[in-house]
Design a protein around this motif. Structure first.
Motif, PDB file in Angstrom:
ATOM      1  N   ARG A   1      -6.480   3.100  -1.317  1.00  0.00           N
ATOM      2  CA  ARG A   1      -6.716   1.683  -1.543  1.00  0.00           C
ATOM      3  C   ARG A   1      -7.077   0.970  -0.230  1.00  0.00           C
ATOM      4  O   ARG A   1      -7.980   0.154  -0.170  1.00  0.00           O
TER       5      ARG A   1
ATOM      6  N   GLU B   1       2.212   8.008  -6.910  1.00  0.00           N
ATOM      7  CA  GLU B   1       1.256   8.433  -5.881  1.00  0.00           C
ATOM      8  C   GLU B   1       1.341   7.565  -4.637  1.00  0.00           C
ATOM      9  O   GLU B   1       1.068   8.018  -3.529  1.00  0.00           O
ATOM     10  N   ASP B   2       1.716   6.301  -4.846  1.00  0.00           N
ATOM     11  CA  ASP B   2       1.863   5.415  -3.688  1.00  0.00           C
ATOM     12  C   ASP B   2       3.202   5.603  -2.990  1.00  0.00           C
ATOM     13  O   ASP B   2       3.476   4.940  -1.991  1.00  0.00           O
TER      14      ASP B   2
ATOM     15  N   ARG C   1       0.714  -3.766   3.371  1.00  0.00           N
ATOM     16  CA  ARG C   1       0.013  -3.479   2.126  1.00  0.00           C
ATOM     17  C   ARG C   1       0.453  -2.138   1.544  1.00  0.00           C
ATOM     18  O   ARG C   1       0.690  -2.000   0.358  1.00  0.00           O
ATOM     19  N   MET C   2       0.587  -1.152   2.416  1.00  0.00           N
ATOM     20  CA  MET C   2       0.953   0.169   1.926  1.00  0.00           C
ATOM     21  C   MET C   2       2.371   0.163   1.415  1.00  0.00           C
ATOM     22  O   MET C   2       2.694   0.778   0.412  1.00  0.00           O
TER      23      MET C   2
ATOM     24  N   GLY D   1       2.746  -0.895  -2.077  1.00  0.00           N
ATOM     25  CA  GLY D   1       2.210  -0.101  -3.170  1.00  0.00           C
ATOM     26  C   GLY D   1       0.747   0.207  -3.051  1.00  0.00           C
ATOM     27  O   GLY D   1       0.172   0.835  -3.926  1.00  0.00           O
ATOM     28  N   ALA D   2       0.110  -0.262  -2.001  1.00  0.00           N
ATOM     29  CA  ALA D   2      -1.293   0.113  -1.828  1.00  0.00           C
ATOM     30  C   ALA D   2      -1.318   1.491  -1.201  1.00  0.00           C
ATOM     31  O   ALA D   2      -0.713   1.710  -0.167  1.00  0.00           O
ATOM     32  N   GLY D   3      -2.008   2.424  -1.841  1.00  0.00           N
ATOM     33  CA  GLY D   3      -2.086   3.771  -1.300  1.00  0.00           C
ATOM     34  C   GLY D   3      -3.109   3.828  -0.190  1.00  0.00           C
ATOM     35  O   GLY D   3      -3.817   2.858   0.075  1.00  0.00           O
TER      36      GLY D   3
ATOM     37  N   VAL E   1      -0.745 -10.712   2.432  1.00  0.00           N
ATOM     38  CA  VAL E   1      -0.554  -9.586   1.527  1.00  0.00           C
ATOM     39  C   VAL E   1      -0.588 -10.080   0.093  1.00  0.00           C
ATOM     40  O   VAL E   1       0.024 -11.093  -0.240  1.00  0.00           O
TER      41      VAL E   1
ATOM     42  N   MET F   1      -4.815  -0.596  -9.112  1.00  0.00           N
ATOM     43  CA  MET F   1      -4.193  -1.686  -8.388  1.00  0.00           C
ATOM     44  C   MET F   1      -5.116  -2.872  -8.200  1.00  0.00           C
ATOM     45  O   MET F   1      -4.822  -3.798  -7.488  1.00  0.00           O
TER      46      MET F   1
ATOM     47  N   LEU G   1       6.178   4.820  -4.109  1.00  0.00           N
ATOM     48  CA  LEU G   1       7.170   3.761  -4.333  1.00  0.00           C
ATOM     49  C   LEU G   1       8.265   4.220  -5.285  1.00  0.00           C
ATOM     50  O   LEU G   1       9.390   3.719  -5.244  1.00  0.00           O
TER      51      LEU G   1
ATOM     52  N   GLU H   1       0.585   5.763 -10.729  1.00  0.00           N
ATOM     53  CA  GLU H   1       0.116   5.105  -9.522  1.00  0.00           C
ATOM     54  C   GLU H   1       1.257   4.862  -8.545  1.00  0.00           C
ATOM     55  O   GLU H   1       1.141   5.128  -7.346  1.00  0.00           O
ATOM     56  N   LEU H   2       2.375   4.367  -9.103  1.00  0.00           N
ATOM     57  CA  LEU H   2       3.504   4.055  -8.229  1.00  0.00           C
ATOM     58  C   LEU H   2       4.029   5.337  -7.563  1.00  0.00           C
ATOM     59  O   LEU H   2       4.439   5.324  -6.401  1.00  0.00           O
TER      60      LEU H   2
ATOM     61  N   LEU I   1       2.822  -8.414  -5.447  1.00  0.00           N
ATOM     62  CA  LEU I   1       2.868  -7.314  -6.412  1.00  0.00           C
ATOM     63  C   LEU I   1       2.563  -7.873  -7.779  1.00  0.00           C
ATOM     64  O   LEU I   1       2.882  -9.024  -8.077  1.00  0.00           O
ATOM     65  N   ARG I   2       1.965  -7.034  -8.602  1.00  0.00           N
ATOM     66  CA  ARG I   2       1.771  -7.484  -9.970  1.00  0.00           C
ATOM     67  C   ARG I   2       3.149  -7.574 -10.615  1.00  0.00           C
ATOM     68  O   ARG I   2       4.037  -6.753 -10.317  1.00  0.00           O
TER      69      ARG I   2
END
Lengths: 918, 120
Positions: A421, B64-65, A412-413, A416-418, B12, A86, B67, B61-62, B15-16
């Motif tokens: 992160r 694990e987060d 932030r979380m 998508g920030a875990g 914030v 990220m 989302l 990643e998504l 997002l990419r």
């Protein structure tokens, strides 16, 4: 199987081979899916595109692998599930820096807090590094040892096991030892001495010198920078007199003139030739030459000199052990040789009680450092405690700050920030803060080391090697990052335990803070550390005050002291005035010398009284007479009685009280009955309170036992230092003892800076060659013996003060922050009828509960910690209840003050405003 | 959730685009990996996914987060394929991002950047 599907299968097989480049765990988890996607895509492209499209696909896939490969490996190697996906750490750095820049006050307080701890630790560590850790500046320093004589009582210096209490050894014993030992590769003798030079400008001058035997320069690996070292024959009394000079003296005294080699210098009585200049980097061992006593002139030690025939302690040995020989082995051998010598040469080696003088040795490093390590260990411990406190303080600040940012983290979380992160972001912030704090700390350390070197007592060795250098900076960097990251991690992990959505929804509104337990621990912990440091400082201060308050046994105000060597005085007088009749008997010549000196000083205007003694208070007694009391057998050995020879007016001049009997009179001359005074401690420890007046004791000298009648009792006078306590002493008239050195005490009402030059001029009249030594005030002499306890008290006191302020700031900040977040609660409470006093009590109570818990914990820790101070304390027990009580009271007050402002703010909440904001 | 604070938007990181595009692709329906890749590549064109490697790293990643999550596969589907769906968090994150973009568009409008072009 169609051509198409077999082509796809082949392509997938190739793609699979490509995937072997990835770490195995990556392949196991995703490779099936990845291959599936590749299969789909390849299949599509092959069907619709053709050869060009397929090639383009391969190109893209290879690029894709190349791009994702590093991240996959990175995360595999880190053992984490995530790569830098990220955002890179550079991005973290930017974000963290931006976020800190928005709250400069916060960033500054954390950095300063960390800096204080890091600075204190770094400064003390650089001292420890320079003094204790760095090797001595010689080849193979671990094989170098110091050799000396060892008294049969108390082998270890200051009770430090492994460190023998060496004193000077006599030349006959040294030469015998050197002959018999097999443990040494080589062994050199060193004698400290003074020489009198009259070759340059401002009249004669006493300079420090060292007599050394031929092996010394080789052992130290020193070759002359200019000229030569001594020839073997120059180590004999029969030879011409030669000397070498240090680089420093060559520059200062001779302007770096190379023609100085071969020049003859006028040494009083002895024309001497300079044969060489020692190299610039020559460092004489500090074990023998403290940094403020480095000899500038080096003379060959002529072992056949008549002076050395008597078994008199004169020199230390410096040796290099044979390879493979340990200090313990060499000690065992030295012990055997000493026992043999005592049998063969009893004079000066064997004692009447059957014990004998031993020979001992210490590693040169151990001998140099001595017991300094204990004090430095305590300094380092105190600095470490301060660092711990600073880290806890910083963690509290970081925690409070992250609470305020819950909403930001929630967002932030959500985006998508875990957790990892967020933690990384917080750690990056903590990292930045610790780098800034570390830089600040290093600045502080530079200043701190400077101050340390300036105020440190000269009894701490090797201070010249102390510097903030790359090694120390590396330690500082590790300590800073470690501290910062630990503080950051604590708050980050605690904070991100909840899920993002609770965070977003409830942030800043909840009644109970999730982190209040941790914060209480941190705040209480700071209080506990502050208690330990304050108690340590309090004990050291209490000890210092008691040392200062010790009654010295005389009136120091208006006393000036001065020393004159009568033997030298005679030599100088003979030299300057060669006409003179036949010399009087040695002992008469000595006390007549006393009379000359005291008469000359007494004639100085402004001098009210003058008297002489062999040793002053606050000076190690040099004479320990062997006394036999009535009932003692000839081999009785009474330890630790100090002997003083004084002039009749001494007690009066000093203001020392005669408690019983009579003082000395002019009539107590060399031919009268031998008389003595004893002090209170003598009566108490040696006579168990018996009335000493008219008691006849015997002083043994060789085989004789001279009877002496005790005629009076005087009050105790401090001997070497106040903290050693009262000790037995006996005084005899100067005319009944041969004292080679007279210490004159002058009582005056004039200020010291007026009278001292006058006294110096008067001294010049009886000794025009050698200036008097130790000319100064008695107060100065007393202060000098207190430098060490004062320095220790000041240093630990400074740490303790910083600790208390940090702990108070931590308590205040934490409570103020909590109050700020609970405005709504207080509003509701008061809207429901709570009284302001009740709210005030509640907040105060919450703050004080945490503080008191820390206080209690600190007290327990103090009882354990302060035991290490025991050997530094005088008149105070390590767990002195009064000190602990005062420390407790101070911290209760400081805590109450720190809690009061936030508590008042809580009661100032307007319920209406708060509820409207809902 | 409404975006009512400009500061919060600024606070914030956006997002990419790739992440946003993946979340958008899953908004209407569950998809498997290749399906996502096709949609995303169509939408992003020049900033498209390079290939399966990049895609799966991002999907991992998504996931694990929290989302996105695995979705139950349709009955007729190939068993080797995983299907993905948005989680409530993923949906909110995407909406927040869209709102963020919209907020910036508002800013742009207010500064008359878009005058005469969009909607006025």
């Amino acid at each position: 199987m169609t051509r198409h599907s077999s082509a796809v299968t082949r392509a997938v097989r190739r793609y699979r081979r490509l995937l072997t480049l990835f770490p195995s765990d990556y392949r196991e988890t995703v490779s099936e899916e990845v291959c599936q996607v590749f299969r789909d895509e390849y299949s599509d492209v092959r069907r619709s595109g053709g050869a060009v499209a397929v090639s383009a696909l391969w190109l893209r896939v290879i690029l894709d692998v190349a791009v994702s490969l590093p991240g996959a490996w990175r995360s595999a190697l880190r053992g984490t599930k995530r790569g830098a996906g990220m955002g890179s750490w550079m991005q973290d750095l930017r974000v963290a820096a931006r976020s800190l820049a928005r709250r400069p006050g916060f960033a500054l307080s954390v950095a300063i807090t960390l800096g204080l701890g890091i600075g204190a630790t770094t400064a003390i560590y650089s001292v420890v590094d320079g003094v204790m850790i760095r090797p001595l500046p010689y080849d193979e320093p671990s094989t170098l040892v110091a050799v000396g004589a060892l008294f049969p009582t108390g082998e270890w210096r200051d009770g430090e096991p492994g460190l023998q209490d060496l004193t000077r050894i006599s030349m006959p014993s040294y030469l015998q030892f050197r002959e018999r030992t097999r443990s040494f590769e080589s062994l050199a003798a060193i004698e400290k001495t003074d020489v009198y030079l009259s070759d340059v400008g401002d009249g004669p001058e006493v300079v420090r010198a060292a007599r050394v035997s031929s092996e010394l320069f080789e052992i130290l690996g020193a070759s002359p920078g200019l000229g030569r070292t001594f020839f073997p024959e120059e180590y004999s009394d029969a030879s011409e007199d030669v000397l070498m000079i240090t680089y420093g003296v060559w520059q200062r005294r001779y302007g770096g003139d190379p023609s100085v080699v071969g020049r003859s210098v006028e040494r009083v009585g002895l024309p001497t030739t300079i044969v060489g200049v020692l190299p610039r980097d020559f460092r004489p061992p500090e074990a023998f030459f403290p940094s403020d006593e480095v000899p500038d002139f080096w003379i060959p030690l002529q072992t056949d000199d008549r002076r050395y025939q008597r078994p008199r302690p004169v020199a230390y040995g410096l040796g290099r052990l044979r390879r493979g020989t340990s200090v313990e082995q060499a000690r065992a051998e030295a012990g055997r040789i000493a026992a043999d010598l005592a049998g063969e040469f009893p004079e000066g080696n064997a004692f009447p009680d059957g014990s004998h003088l031993g020979i001992g040795l210490n590693g040169l490093h151990a001998q140099t450092v001595g017991t300094t390590g204990r004090a430095l260990g305590i300094f380092l411990g105190a600095a470490g405690l301060l660092l711990l406190l600073a880290a806890m303080n910083a963690a509290t600040l970081l925690l409070a700050r992250s609470l305020d940012r819950s909403r930001e983290f929630g967002v932030r979380m959500a985006l998508g920030a875990g957790r990892r992160r967020i933690v990384r972001l917080l750690l990056t912030e903590a990292g930045i803060l610790s780098v800034v704090g570390g830089a600040f700390g290093v600045l502080l350390a530079y200043g701190g080391v400077g101050a340390f070197l300036r105020y440190a007592p000269s009894s701490i060795p090797r201070l010249s090697t102390v510097a903030v250098d790359a090694r120390v900076l590396a330690v500082a960097a590790v300590v800073s990052l470690g501290t910062g990251i630990a503080a950051g991690l604590l708050s980050a992990l605690r904070l991100t335990r909840r899920g993002p959505w609770e965070r977003l929804q409830g942030a800043g509104r909840s009644f109970a803070e999730p982190t209040s337990g941790l914060r209480a621990v941190l705040v209480g912990g700071q209080m506990a550390v502050a208690v330990v440091l304050l108690s340590g400082a309090g004990l050291l201060f209490g000890s210092f005050v008691r040392i200062t308050a010790v009654d010295p046994g005389f009136e120091p105000k208006g006393l000036i002291t001065m020393s004159e060597n009568i033997e030298r005085l005679h030599r100088v007088r003979v030299f300057t005035a060669p006409e003179g009749g036949p010399p009087p008997s040695p002992i008469t010549a000595l006390w007549q010398g006393w009379d000359i000196v005291l008469a000359e000083l007494g004639a100085v205007p402004g001098v009210e009284a003058v008297a002489g003694t062999t040793n002053l208070p606050f000076q190690s007694p040099s004479w320990a007479p062997r006394l036999l009391l009535p009932g003692d057998t000839p081999d009785t050995w009474r330890e630790g009685i100090a002997g003083y020879a004084i002039t009749p007016g001494y007690l009066e001049t000093m203001g020392t009280e005669l408690l019983r009997g009579r003082a000395f009179e002019r009539l107590d001359g060399p031919d009268a009955e031998l008389v003595a005074l004893v002090n209170q401690s003598f009566v108490r420890t040696q006579l168990r309170g018996t009335d000493p007046i008219d008691m006849v004791v015997r002083r043994t000298e060789g085989d004789d036992a001279i009877p002496i009648r005790i005629v009076g009792v005087v009050e105790d006078v401090v001997q070497t230092r106040a903290e050693e306590g009262p000790r037995a002493a006996i005084y005899v008239p100067y005319t009944q003892y041969g004292g080679a050195v007279v210490r004159a005490v002058v009582r005056t009402t004039l200020p010291a800076d007026v009278i001292v030059p006058e006294l110096r001029r008067a001294a010049g009249r009886f000794n025009p060659i050698v200036p008097p030594s130790d000319l100064g005030t008695m107060r100065g002499r007393m202060l000098a013996t207190r430098t060490t306890p004062r320095f220790q008290a000041m240093l630990i006191g400074a740490f303790a003060l910083v600790a208390m302020l940090l702990a108070a700031a931590g308590l205040y900040g934490s409570l103020a922050h909590a109050v700020g977040r609970r405005q709504r609660e207080f509003g509701v409470r008061m809207a429901l009828g709570a009284h302001r006093a009740g709210v005030l009590r509640m907040v105060l109570g919450q703050g004080m509960r945490v503080s008191m818990a820390g206080l209690a914990l600190g007290m327990i820790a103090t009882l354990w910690f302060t035991r290490v101070l025991e050997s530094f304390l005088y008149g105070v027990e390590p767990n002195d209840p009064a000190t602990l009580l005062v420390v407790g009271a101070v911290l209760v007050l400081v805590s109450a003050a720190a809690c009061l402002a936030p508590a008042q703010r809580a009661t100032a909440v307007d319920p209406v405003t708060v509820l409207k904001a809902e | 959730m409404s975006v009512d604070s400009r500061e919060e938007v600024a606070e914030v990181e956006p997002l990419r685009p790739l992440v946003f595009a993946i979340l958008l692709s899953l908004n209407e329906q569950h998809r498997h990996g290749y399906g996502i890749m096709k949609v995303v590549n169509r939408q992003l064109r020049r900033r498209a996914l390079l290939g399966p490697g990049t895609l799966y790293r991002t999907l991992k990643e998504l996931r694990e987060d929290g989302l996105i999550a695995y979705a139950p596969a349709p009955t007729d589907a190939d068993s080797r394929r995983h299907y993905y769906q948005l989680t409530p968090q993923g949906r909110r994150a995407a909406r927040f991002e869209a709102a963020r973009m919209a907020a910036w568009v508002d800013v742009a409008r207010a500064s008359r950047l878009l005058e005469g072009q969009v909607g006025e």
